[in-house]
Design a protein around this motif. Structure first.
Motif, PDB file in Angstrom:
ATOM      1  N   THR A   1       0.464   4.504   2.137  1.00  0.00           N
ATOM      2  CA  THR A   1      -0.944   4.906   2.077  1.00  0.00           C
ATOM      3  C   THR A   1      -1.790   4.109   3.060  1.00  0.00           C
ATOM      4  OG1 THR A   1      -1.367   3.335   0.273  1.00  0.00           O
ATOM      5  CG2 THR A   1      -0.734   5.579  -0.343  1.00  0.00           C
ATOM      6  N   ASP A   2      -1.183   3.068   3.632  1.00  0.00           N
ATOM      7  CA  ASP A   2      -1.866   2.241   4.626  1.00  0.00           C
ATOM      8  C   ASP A   2      -0.806   1.403   5.324  1.00  0.00           C
ATOM      9  OD1 ASP A   2      -3.868   1.040   6.121  1.00  0.00           O
ATOM     10  OD2 ASP A   2      -5.202   0.803   4.407  1.00  0.00           O
ATOM     11  N   HIS A   3      -1.239   0.529   6.216  1.00  0.00           N
ATOM     12  CA  HIS A   3      -0.320  -0.353   6.923  1.00  0.00           C
ATOM     13  C   HIS A   3      -0.247  -1.694   6.191  1.00  0.00           C
ATOM     14  CE1 HIS A   3      -0.759   2.547  10.161  1.00  0.00           C
ATOM     15  NE2 HIS A   3      -2.072   2.386  10.078  1.00  0.00           N
ATOM     16  N   GLY A   4       0.971  -2.228   6.038  1.00  0.00           N
ATOM     17  CA  GLY A   4       1.079  -3.544   5.441  1.00  0.00           C
ATOM     18  C   GLY A   4       2.380  -3.785   4.715  1.00  0.00           C
ATOM     19  N   HIS A   5       2.388  -4.869   3.962  1.00  0.00           N
ATOM     20  CA  HIS A   5       3.567  -5.316   3.225  1.00  0.00           C
ATOM     21  C   HIS A   5       3.576  -4.657   1.848  1.00  0.00           C
ATOM     22  CE1 HIS A   5       6.871  -8.190   2.596  1.00  0.00           C
ATOM     23  NE2 HIS A   5       6.441  -8.275   1.350  1.00  0.00           N
ATOM     24  N   PHE A   6       4.756  -4.243   1.377  1.00  0.00           N
ATOM     25  CA  PHE A   6       4.867  -3.631   0.060  1.00  0.00           C
ATOM     26  C   PHE A   6       6.038  -4.243  -0.685  1.00  0.00           C
ATOM     27  CE2 PHE A   6       7.950  -1.205   2.448  1.00  0.00           C
ATOM     28  CZ  PHE A   6       8.966  -0.968   1.528  1.00  0.00           C
TER      29      PHE A   6
ATOM     30  N   PRO B   1       0.836  -1.220   0.000  1.00  0.00           N
ATOM     31  CA  PRO B   1       0.000   0.000   0.000  1.00  0.00           C
ATOM     32  C   PRO B   1       0.865   1.263   0.000  1.00  0.00           C
ATOM     33  CG  PRO B   1       0.238  -0.839   2.211  1.00  0.00           C
ATOM     34  CD  PRO B   1       1.202  -1.604   1.342  1.00  0.00           C
ATOM     35  N   ILE B   2       1.419   1.626  -1.148  1.00  0.00           N
ATOM     36  CA  ILE B   2       2.336   2.753  -1.205  1.00  0.00           C
ATOM     37  C   ILE B   2       2.092   3.580  -2.460  1.00  0.00           C
ATOM     38  CG2 ILE B   2       4.176   1.626   0.117  1.00  0.00           C
ATOM     39  CD1 ILE B   2       5.523   0.879  -2.469  1.00  0.00           C
ATOM     40  N   GLN B   3       2.579   4.822  -2.409  1.00  0.00           N
ATOM     41  CA  GLN B   3       2.755   5.651  -3.587  1.00  0.00           C
ATOM     42  C   GLN B   3       4.251   5.838  -3.785  1.00  0.00           C
ATOM     43  OE1 GLN B   3       0.591   9.182  -2.532  1.00  0.00           O
ATOM     44  NE2 GLN B   3      -1.345   8.414  -3.364  1.00  0.00           N
ATOM     45  N   VAL B   4       4.650   6.119  -5.024  1.00  0.00           N
ATOM     46  CA  VAL B   4       6.076   6.214  -5.293  1.00  0.00           C
ATOM     47  C   VAL B   4       6.378   7.449  -6.127  1.00  0.00           C
ATOM     48  CG1 VAL B   4       5.992   4.787  -7.380  1.00  0.00           C
ATOM     49  CG2 VAL B   4       8.119   4.946  -6.103  1.00  0.00           C
ATOM     50  N   GLU B   5       7.517   8.056  -5.839  1.00  0.00           N
ATOM     51  CA  GLU B   5       8.024   9.171  -6.641  1.00  0.00           C
ATOM     52  C   GLU B   5       9.481   8.898  -6.929  1.00  0.00           C
ATOM     53  OE1 GLU B   5       6.954  13.608  -6.158  1.00  0.00           O
ATOM     54  OE2 GLU B   5       8.932  13.419  -5.232  1.00  0.00           O
ATOM     55  N   VAL B   6       9.889   9.162  -8.162  1.00  0.00           N
ATOM     56  CA  VAL B   6      11.251   8.852  -8.605  1.00  0.00           C
ATOM     57  C   VAL B   6      11.965  10.140  -8.985  1.00  0.00           C
ATOM     58  CG1 VAL B   6      12.652   7.572 -10.268  1.00  0.00           C
ATOM     59  CG2 VAL B   6      10.477   6.617  -9.468  1.00  0.00           C
ATOM     60  N   GLU B   7      13.164  10.314  -8.465  1.00  0.00           N
ATOM     61  CA  GLU B   7      14.023  11.423  -8.873  1.00  0.00           C
ATOM     62  C   GLU B   7      15.090  10.855  -9.800  1.00  0.00           C
ATOM     63  OE1 GLU B   7      17.029  14.813  -6.983  1.00  0.00           O
ATOM     64  OE2 GLU B   7      15.750  13.606  -5.665  1.00  0.00           O
TER      65      GLU B   7
ATOM     66  N   GLY C   1      -8.653   1.956  -3.719  1.00  0.00           N
ATOM     67  CA  GLY C   1      -7.726   2.088  -2.608  1.00  0.00           C
ATOM     68  C   GLY C   1      -6.511   1.186  -2.653  1.00  0.00           C
ATOM     69  N   LYS C   2      -6.472   0.248  -3.579  1.00  0.00           N
ATOM     70  CA  LYS C   2      -5.320  -0.646  -3.694  1.00  0.00           C
ATOM     71  C   LYS C   2      -4.339  -0.027  -4.693  1.00  0.00           C
ATOM     72  CE  LYS C   2      -8.105  -4.785  -2.787  1.00  0.00           C
ATOM     73  NZ  LYS C   2      -9.414  -4.120  -2.674  1.00  0.00           N
ATOM     74  N   ALA C   3      -3.237   0.520  -4.193  1.00  0.00           N
ATOM     75  CA  ALA C   3      -2.297   1.259  -5.030  1.00  0.00           C
ATOM     76  C   ALA C   3      -1.348   0.319  -5.763  1.00  0.00           C
ATOM     77  CB  ALA C   3      -1.506   2.249  -4.183  1.00  0.00           C
ATOM     78  N   LEU C   4      -1.312   0.426  -7.085  1.00  0.00           N
ATOM     79  CA  LEU C   4      -0.364  -0.304  -7.924  1.00  0.00           C
ATOM     80  C   LEU C   4       0.324   0.736  -8.806  1.00  0.00           C
ATOM     81  CD1 LEU C   4      -2.540  -3.367  -9.016  1.00  0.00           C
ATOM     82  CD2 LEU C   4      -0.817  -3.300  -7.227  1.00  0.00           C
ATOM     83  N   ASN C   5       1.472   1.202  -8.364  1.00  0.00           N
ATOM     84  CA  ASN C   5       2.165   2.275  -9.073  1.00  0.00           C
ATOM     85  C   ASN C   5       3.042   1.723 -10.185  1.00  0.00           C
ATOM     86  OD1 ASN C   5       2.315   5.153  -7.239  1.00  0.00           O
ATOM     87  ND2 ASN C   5       1.465   3.334  -6.287  1.00  0.00           N
ATOM     88  N   LEU C   6       3.154   2.516 -11.245  1.00  0.00           N
ATOM     89  CA  LEU C   6       4.017   2.156 -12.360  1.00  0.00           C
ATOM     90  C   LEU C   6       4.684   3.441 -12.852  1.00  0.00           C
ATOM     91  CD1 LEU C   6       4.718  -0.429 -13.976  1.00  0.00           C
ATOM     92  CD2 LEU C   6       2.999   0.273 -15.639  1.00  0.00           C
ATOM     93  N   VAL C   7       6.004   3.426 -12.890  1.00  0.00           N
ATOM     94  CA  VAL C   7       6.783   4.545 -13.420  1.00  0.00           C
ATOM     95  C   VAL C   7       7.552   4.038 -14.624  1.00  0.00           C
ATOM     96  CG1 VAL C   7       8.597   6.227 -12.962  1.00  0.00           C
ATOM     97  CG2 VAL C   7       7.005   5.599 -11.143  1.00  0.00           C
ATOM     98  N   VAL C   8       7.387   4.704 -15.767  1.00  0.00           N
ATOM     99  CA  VAL C   8       8.079   4.310 -16.990  1.00  0.00           C
ATOM    100  C   VAL C   8       8.940   5.481 -17.440  1.00  0.00           C
ATOM    101  CG1 VAL C   8       7.835   3.514 -19.366  1.00  0.00           C
ATOM    102  CG2 VAL C   8       6.170   2.799 -17.632  1.00  0.00           C
TER     103      VAL C   8
END
Length: 565
Positions: free
Chosen positions: A410-415, A345-351, A387-394
């Motif tokens: 974004t919530d508690h749990g395994h990522f 359960p995460i969001q991601v940002e890439v630098e 609510g289930k986040a599946l991020n993809l950065v291309v």
């Protein structure tokens, strides 16, 4: 009356809709597209658009759930796409162009008992469709070891990665059972002719004695079924040749430790034939008595976007020569890409770092125009659902260097976070246009536990086109971020966390944001570092209560830093 609409039906893995493919959402026509991390289908659409077709008016892509049997895909998806196209173009007929498995979906629709009442396909053109199957499907179906061209392998690898990290209890226990229950469509790609060799001396094993059989293909290719197909709709096939294509597999006894894995024999060696597109033998991609055009030197995955194939399609559809100039003159090399994916359960940002784009492996002797890239931030696109986040950065044309990844809970749990390089290019085989290979893409993965509002930092190192990305936890950056949060909490409470003052001078200087103190803490011997971080965790406990979420986010990040090697 408007001209007949064209409907392109992608091949296996050519349709992308993660919530559907992960069974979070039922069958739907909305939310589909080509996979965002490959070039598949883009040149085809561009060519038809430049030739005067308009998307969703007289040009459609019939995306579908390629995991399912072709009969189900035809019934649940293709029928609806045809209805949509007829309504938009105000016609009662359509033209179907099916690549690979897409051609089988089209055939299933046309050969179904319901078709005579609809009678709405003017013609069918197939591109590299395994009408009589492909031996490549055996290792994927019976052993959960997909091969074939780079595009298919890349997309399938990404799908399996998400499946593995969304449903770990199932996928990690039994990959073969996962394929045979979650992706039964692979079975419809198996050959309907003898292709396994066994014994000494080796002899072909009769299909009739095998446990893994393509029942749909056997029925659809009976002489009377082919006659029905051609009576209902004119069929044209376009095939590729000049690439080493799997023809037969020498197998030994089935493994004794698994009742399903390679039940018809474990592969010992593979035999190839140059008369194919790298995935499907040319003779297996034709239909008896159909308009089987001479084969082209184009590989399987490149067929839909090949200039030669697109020019031939325009000719077959009667597009004037003046418009044919819209088709590209040469095949574009694959676009090198860095693909970063995450599971809930995460969001991601890439630098992304600045610098020169990574030099891909040479493709057909041509080079990619390389430009100097600036440092930039890219936020992951969420392909999740409810609510289930599946991020993809291309990241196209990635720069060699270190990519800084911010993971926000974004919530508690395994990522899980995965990174892979794709489109880096593979050498041509036997002079054909396109590429084939057998190596499975490497996805570098890290996993962990996170809480809502926690921020963790990772570094993805990209060094060369032929080396998988390396990924590591950035403990220093994570520590600095969590110290800033802890210091903010302290200042809001008058300099203490609840009633607990910070008496250790080293911790006090670190908590007030002294970067040198934080670096010293991280550089301390492992036992001292763990002791100091445990002290910070104990101090943070007083936040639990009215600020439980805030405290838990800080504690989780401190634990990650403490336990990092």
């Amino acid at each position: 009356m408007s001209r007949l609409p064209v409907i392109f039906i992608p091949g296996f893995t050519g349709s992308f809709n993660l919530p559907v493919l992960l069974d979070w959402r039922g069958p739907t026509l909305s939310g589909w597209d080509f996979p965002p991390f490959v070039d598949y289908g883009k040149t085809l659409l561009q060519t038809f658009t430049q030739a005067g077709y308009r998307r969703n008016r007289d040009l459609f892509v019939a995306f579908y759930d390629w995991r399912k049997p072709v009969e189900e895909s035809a019934r649940r998806y293709l029928t609806a796409w045809i209805d949509k196209a007829k309504k938009a173009a105000n016609t009662n007929k359509v033209i179907l162009i099916g690549h690979s498995m897409g051609g089988l979906v089209a055939r299933s629709y046309i050969q179904s008992p319901e078709y005579p009442n609809r009678n709405d396909v003017a013609r069918l053109i197939t591109l590299g469709t395994p009408h009589r199957g492909s031996a490549e499907a055996y290792t994927a179906w019976a052993g959960a070891e997909p091969h074939a061209d780079e595009t298919l392998r890349t997309i399938f690898a990404v799908y399996l990665w998400y499946l593995r990290h969304i449903h770990p209890c199932q996928t990690e226990l039994d990959k073969v059972k996962t394929i045979q229950t979650q992706v039964p469509g692979v079975r419809d790609l198996l050959p309907i002719e003898d292709y396994l060799l066994t014994g000494n001396p080796p002899q072909l094993k009769p299909i009739s004695t095998m446990k893994s059989r393509n029942w749909w293909g056997e029925l659809a290719n009976k002489p009377e079924a082919i006659a029905t197909l051609l009576q209902r709709v004119p069929v044209t096939t376009i095939t590729g040749t000049g690439f080493n294509t799997l023809s037969t597999i020498l197998v030994g006894p089935p493994p004794t430790d698994h009742s399903l894995r390679y039940a018809d024999g474990a592969p010992l060696s593979r035999q190839y034939d140059a008369q194919g597109d790298g995935t499907v033998l040319q003779r297996m991609a034709t239909v008896p008595n159909a308009n089987n055009l001479p084969p082209l030197p184009v590989s399987h995955g490149a067929l839909p976007d090949s200039p030669q194939v697109l020019g031939l399609l325009c000719t077959e559809l009667g597009v004037s020569p003046a418009i044919l100039g819209a088709a590209p003159a040469t095949t574009r090399p694959p676009t090198p890409r860095l693909v970063i994916m995450t599971a809930s359960p995460i969001q991601v940002e890439v630098e992304a770092p600045a610098g020169q784009p990574l030099a891909p492996v040479g493709v057909l002797g041509s080079s990619v125009i390389r430009k100097l890239r600036r440092r930039r931030r890219v936020r992951g696109r969420n392909y999740g659902h409810e609510g289930k986040a599946l991020n993809l950065v291309v990241i196209d044309y990635p720069t060699a260097g270190d990519y800084q990844i911010t993971v926000h809970g974004t919530d508690h749990g395994h990522f899980a976070v995965g990174a892979m390089l794709c489109g880096m290019g593979e050498p041509p085989v036997l002079g054909g246009v396109g590429a084939t290979a057998t190596a499975e893409p490497v996805i570098t993965t890290v996993e962990g536990e996170i809480s809502r509002e926690s921020d963790l930092f990772y570094t993805i190192s990209v060094r060369s086109a032929d080396e998988p990305p390396r990924m590591s936890f950035n403990a220093q950056r994570t520590m600095m971020a969590v110290i800033n949060r802890l210091g903010t909490a302290m200042s809001e409470r008058g300099g203490v966390l609840g009633a607990a003052p910070v008496t250790d001078d080293r911790l006090r200087r670190a908590v007030i944001g002294d970067e040198a103190a934080v670096r010293a803490l991280m550089a301390a011997p492992a036992d001292q570092r763990r002791q100091m971080i445990n002290s910070l965790i104990e101090l943070c406990q007083t936040l639990i209560g009215d600020e439980y979420e805030r405290a838990l986010a800080i504690v989780r990040a401190l634990e990650m830093v403490r336990d990092a090697e």
